[in-house]
Design a protein around this motif. Structure first.
Motif, mmCIF file in Angstrom:
data_model
loop_
_atom_site.group_PDB
_atom_site.id
_atom_site.type_symbol
_atom_site.label_atom_id
_atom_site.label_comp_id
_atom_site.label_asym_id
_atom_site.label_seq_id
_atom_site.Cartn_x
_atom_site.Cartn_y
_atom_site.Cartn_z
ATOM 1 N N ALA A 182 0.801 -1.229 0.000
ATOM 2 C CA ALA A 182 0.000 0.000 0.000
ATOM 3 C C ALA A 182 0.834 1.280 0.000
ATOM 4 N N LEU A 183 2.072 1.213 0.459
ATOM 5 C CA LEU A 183 2.839 2.438 0.686
ATOM 6 C C LEU A 183 3.019 3.310 -0.562
ATOM 7 N N PRO A 184 3.335 2.776 -1.741
ATOM 8 C CA PRO A 184 3.482 3.668 -2.907
ATOM 9 C C PRO A 184 2.225 4.484 -3.203
ATOM 10 N N SER A 185 1.058 3.904 -3.009
ATOM 11 C CA SER A 185 -0.182 4.649 -3.244
ATOM 12 C C SER A 185 -0.313 5.818 -2.281
ATOM 13 N N VAL A 186 0.014 5.590 -1.026
ATOM 14 C CA VAL A 186 -0.048 6.667 -0.037
ATOM 15 C C VAL A 186 0.936 7.769 -0.398
ATOM 16 N N VAL A 187 2.164 7.374 -0.729
ATOM 17 C CA VAL A 187 3.202 8.361 -1.036
ATOM 18 C C VAL A 187 2.841 9.166 -2.281
ATOM 19 N N ALA A 188 2.341 8.495 -3.308
ATOM 20 C CA ALA A 188 2.015 9.189 -4.554
ATOM 21 C C ALA A 188 0.918 10.224 -4.361
ATOM 22 N N GLY A 189 0.073 10.027 -3.355
ATOM 23 C CA GLY A 189 -0.967 10.999 -3.065
ATOM 24 C C GLY A 189 -0.481 12.196 -2.281
#
Length: 249
Positions: A182-189
């Motif tokens: 999940a972390l890349p999605s959080v960071v990209a936001g």
């Protein structure tokens, strides 16, 4: 065809200058019957050929490093690295082995600085893949700002590293995560630079092997994410390096 043979053909008038140029650009360095090293890959693609250790003998790797010049050897376990380093003891280049990353670097000098990237790992179990990305990026001229163990189980850990990376002027972020990925999605936001997601094979149950993390990153609702294959820290670093080089054009 060896470069010398190409030049001899050119001098004898058997091939044109344009044909010789094309032949040289596609030339390979043959080391016995097992290895054909692509010595002009950097000219064509902007990134030199690296050596994937599995499937090659220790002798193959030693011969490549001695013959080629600057080279990276990836996925090299410590038990093999020890013997290889002994065989390379008299080489006139900087030789470093990064155990956590499993990368051996042989360089004749320091790379030219091209910019800064940020590197995040969700958990400590993801660090080996993150370290592979770090070493490859640094050996290619990047300054890498790292923050490990900042996954979604404790999002408060993420904000300070992202702020520090933003203030440092990073041009891309590599985000390494296993389990549910999940972390890349959080960071990209939260950021305004490209995010390179690296799923890892860390996980169990339905997440075993990294397929869930991979699909999660591919399915992300946060725009601006590019995803490489499972455990492919090397590929993520190469992509980040090319992004930085494009930014400097």
């Amino acid at each position: 065809m060896p470069v010398r043979s190409i030049l001899e053909e050119l001098l004898r008038g058997r091939i044109s200058l344009e044909e010789a140029e094309r032949a040289i650009e596609s030339a390979q360095l043959s080391l016995g019957d097992r290895v054909r090293f692509d010595i002009f890959r950097e000219k064509r693609t902007g990134f030199p050929e690296a050596v994937f250790a599995p499937g090659k003998s220790d002798e193959d790797i030693v011969n490549i490093v001695k013959a080629v010049g600057d080279v990276l050897v990836t996925r090299l376990p410590p038990d093999r690295a020890e013997g290889i380093l002994k065989e390379l003891g008299d080489i006139d280049r900087r030789i470093e082995y990064h155990e956590t990353a499993g990368v051996l670097a042989a360089r004749s000098g320091d790379p030219e600085f091209i910019g800064r990237i940020g590197l995040l790992s969700a958990g400590t179990s993801d660090i080996p893949v993150a370290e592979e990305a770090r070493v490859v990026a640094e050996e290619s001229g990047c300054e890498v700002i790292t923050a490990y163990d900042v996954g979604v189980a404790g999002l408060h850990r993420l904000l300070d590293p992202l702020r520090r990376m933003h203030e440092s002027g990073v041009k891309a972020l590599i985000v390494v995560a296993g389990m549910e990925g999940a972390l890349p999605s959080v960071v990209a936001g939260l950021v305004d630079v490209p995010v390179i997601g690296v799923p890892t094979s860390v996980g169990y149950g339905v997440g075993e092997g990294g397929s869930v993390a991979l699909k999660s990153m591919l399915q992300s609702c946060s725009p601006g994410i590019g995803v490489v294959n499972i455990d492919n820290g090397f590929g993520a670093a190469v992509l980040a390096v090319k992004i930085l080089r494009a930014c400097s054009l």
